[in-house]
Design an enzyme around this catalytic site. Structure first.
Site, short mmCIF file in Angstrom:
data_model
loop_
_atom_site.label_atom_id
_atom_site.label_comp_id
_atom_site.label_asym_id
_atom_site.label_seq_id
_atom_site.Cartn_x
_atom_site.Cartn_y
_atom_site.Cartn_z
N TYR A 150 -16.83 -9.61 -0.82
CA TYR A 150 -16.34 -8.26 -1.15
C TYR A 150 -17.11 -7.71 -2.35
O TYR A 150 -17.68 -6.62 -2.28
CB TYR A 150 -14.84 -8.35 -1.47
CG TYR A 150 -14.19 -7.02 -1.76
CD1 TYR A 150 -13.93 -6.11 -0.74
CD2 TYR A 150 -13.80 -6.69 -3.07
CE1 TYR A 150 -13.31 -4.89 -1.01
CE2 TYR A 150 -13.18 -5.48 -3.34
CZ TYR A 150 -12.93 -4.58 -2.31
OH TYR A 150 -12.32 -3.38 -2.58
N VAL A 171 -0.61 -7.48 -5.55
CA VAL A 171 0.52 -7.82 -6.40
C VAL A 171 1.69 -6.84 -6.27
O VAL A 171 2.85 -7.26 -6.18
CB VAL A 171 0.04 -8.03 -7.85
CG1 VAL A 171 -0.54 -6.77 -8.45
CG2 VAL A 171 1.15 -8.54 -8.72
N GLY A 174 1.28 -15.52 -15.83
CA GLY A 174 1.84 -14.16 -15.75
C GLY A 174 1.47 -13.28 -16.93
O GLY A 174 1.93 -12.14 -17.02
N1 NAD Z 1 -6.49 0.11 -2.95
C1 NAD Z 1 -7.16 -0.29 -3.99
O1 NAD Z 1 -6.56 -0.67 -5.01
C2 NAD Z 1 -8.67 -0.27 -3.98
C3 NAD Z 1 -9.32 -0.70 -5.14
C4 NAD Z 1 -10.72 -0.68 -5.14
C5 NAD Z 1 -11.42 -0.23 -4.05
N2 NAD Z 1 -10.76 0.16 -2.94
C6 NAD Z 1 -11.58 0.58 -1.80
O2 NAD Z 1 -11.02 1.71 -1.17
C7 NAD Z 1 -11.21 1.62 0.25
C8 NAD Z 1 -9.88 1.76 0.96
O3 NAD Z 1 -9.02 0.71 0.53
P1 NAD Z 1 -7.50 0.59 0.98
O4 NAD Z 1 -6.73 0.06 -0.16
O5 NAD Z 1 -7.09 1.85 1.64
O6 NAD Z 1 -7.62 -0.60 2.03
P2 NAD Z 1 -7.18 -0.67 3.57
O7 NAD Z 1 -7.47 -2.06 4.01
O8 NAD Z 1 -5.80 -0.15 3.73
O9 NAD Z 1 -8.16 0.35 4.25
C9 NAD Z 1 -9.44 0.03 4.72
C10 NAD Z 1 -9.59 0.64 6.08
O10 NAD Z 1 -10.91 0.35 6.58
C11 NAD Z 1 -10.78 -0.05 7.94
N3 NAD Z 1 -11.94 -0.88 8.27
C12 NAD Z 1 -12.21 -2.14 7.82
N4 NAD Z 1 -13.37 -2.57 8.34
C13 NAD Z 1 -13.84 -1.56 9.13
C14 NAD Z 1 -14.99 -1.41 9.93
N5 NAD Z 1 -15.91 -2.38 10.04
N6 NAD Z 1 -15.14 -0.25 10.62
C15 NAD Z 1 -14.21 0.75 10.53
N7 NAD Z 1 -13.12 0.65 9.78
C16 NAD Z 1 -12.93 -0.50 9.07
C17 NAD Z 1 -9.46 -0.77 8.01
O11 NAD Z 1 -8.95 -0.88 9.32
C18 NAD Z 1 -8.60 0.09 7.10
O12 NAD Z 1 -8.01 1.16 7.79
C19 NAD Z 1 -11.90 0.28 0.52
O13 NAD Z 1 -13.28 0.50 0.65
C20 NAD Z 1 -11.61 -0.51 -0.73
O14 NAD Z 1 -12.63 -1.45 -0.99
C21 NAD Z 1 -9.40 0.14 -2.87
#
Ligand code: NAD
Length: 312
Positions: free
Chosen positions: A144, A186, A206
């Site tokens: 990742y 979390v 924690g």
């Molecule tokens: N939520 C957070 O706290 C957070 C923090 C840092 C970065 N991000 C980034 O934000 C983005 C969204 O995160 P999220 O929390 O909504 O996660 P999530 O897992 O809910 O959403 C990711 C989405 O991408 C889709 N996906 C995964 N692989 C795929 C592929 N090969 N082709 C098409 N679709 C694919 C999944 O089905 C899902 O709908 C991600 O890139 C994540 O790395 C999120």
């Protein structure tokens, strides 16, 4: 009116972004392979003529006419991204190459959802964008962290080499309705355990801290970033600098949910950072943004979402 492509649009953050853009009266093409996303997150938009949903894996090329691309596709929680680490790296790297290729062909502006994980286990606290990070390249989290770092590299190379209009945001821990109930993150973990009356699992002692940004604040920042002048690329930290220990978070969740859960301590997983907090000075200046939603208010919305979900 702009035509937007949102990859990962059926996921937690992506579905909220779809909502906001459709509300603004814009066209949205949501692309997802539903690995961690769910059609139910966008089901309410399916009847809207401004909204389209396409099952597609971003590791394969895509040819569509759009003006703006939000590249969010990638599983975001350790349980999911470690399930198939090779596919995780492919999603970040091949996904970025495919979306950047598309942006180049159709002259679209493109935003990358990067992550605070690019800072790894940081020696500097809080982390400003200029910090290069301290990341293990061969550990369980590397698929990742390094995948996202490589995606950032590709974005900046396309910017320098092909003059693409790029935007890179580094997202810090975000929470809210539509988080996956079993993703091991979390906030969702604590809430689901408390609602089920189970003990709340704390890894380590924690006292490690995290900052938590409510999803509405985060989406507002992403939209503002996309609208910045063409020469502003980021990377831009977005997150909430308010810092809480895991024990504080657990106590707040327990006080909102009620019940009789107790804290249960387990060993810390490998490469778990001790502290993570965004320095958002650049966001304040560049997009006039800072988070508005207090932790208790955001947690209340999230608890109410999970209550409904678990009662189904
Ligand atoms: N939520 C957070 O706290 C957070 C923090 C840092 C970065 N991000 C980034 O934000 C983005 C969204 O995160 P999220 O929390 O909504 O996660 P999530 O897992 O809910 O959403 C990711 C989405 O991408 C889709 N996906 C995964 N692989 C795929 C592929 N090969 N082709 C098409 N679709 C694919 C999944 O089905 C899902 O709908 C991600 O890139 C994540 O790395 C999120």
């Amino acid at each position: 009116m702009q035509r937007h492509l949102i990859t990962g649009g059926a996921g937690f953050l992506g579905s909220h972004l779809c909502d906001r853009l459709v509300e603004r009266g814009e066209d949205v093409l949501c692309v997802d392979n539903f690995f961690t996303g769910d059609k139910r997150n966008v089901a309410h938009l399916l009847g809207n003529s401004r909204f389209e949903l396409l099952r597609h894996d971003v590791t394969f090329p895509l040819y569509v006419e759009v003006d703006r691309i939000f590249n969010l596709a990638c599983p975001a929680s350790p349980v999911h991204y470690q399930h198939d680490p090779v596919q995780t790296t492919k999603t970040s790297v091949h996904g970025a190459i495919n979306m950047l290729g598309l942006a180049k062909r159709v002259k679209a502006r493109i935003l990358q959802a990067s992550t605070s994980e690019v800072y790894g286990d940081p020696e500097i606290h809080p982390q400003p964008e200029a910090y290069w990070g301290r990341v293990n390249p061969i550990g369980f989290r590397s698929c990742y962290d390094e995948g996202k770092r490589c995606a950032e590299t590709l974005f900046f190379d396309y910017f320098r080499q092909h003059r693409l209009e790029i935007k890179v945001v580094r997202i810090f821990n975000t929470y809210g309705p539509r988080m996956h109930p079993n993703d091991g993150r979390v906030v969702s973990n604590f809430i689901v355990q408390a609602l089920r009356g189970e003990d709340i699992t704390i890894y380590g002692d924690g006292t490690q801290t995290r900052s938590f940004c409510y999803v509405d604040d985060l989406i507002e920042a992403m939209l503002r970033m996309m609208d910045t002048p063409a020469d502003f690329t980021g990377p831009l930290n977005i997150g909430n600098p308010g810092e809480f220990t895991m024990i504080e978070l657990a106590e707040r969740v327990m006080s909102l949910v009620g019940g009789r859960s107790k804290l249960e301590f387990r060993p810390l997983p490998a490469d778990d950072p001790r502290q993570r907090q965004p320095d958002i000075s650049l966001a304040k200046q560049a997009i006039q943004w800072e988070p508005k939603v207090a932790l208790d208010d955001g947690l209340r919305e999230t608890v109410s979402y999970f209550k409904t979900l678990l009662s189904k």
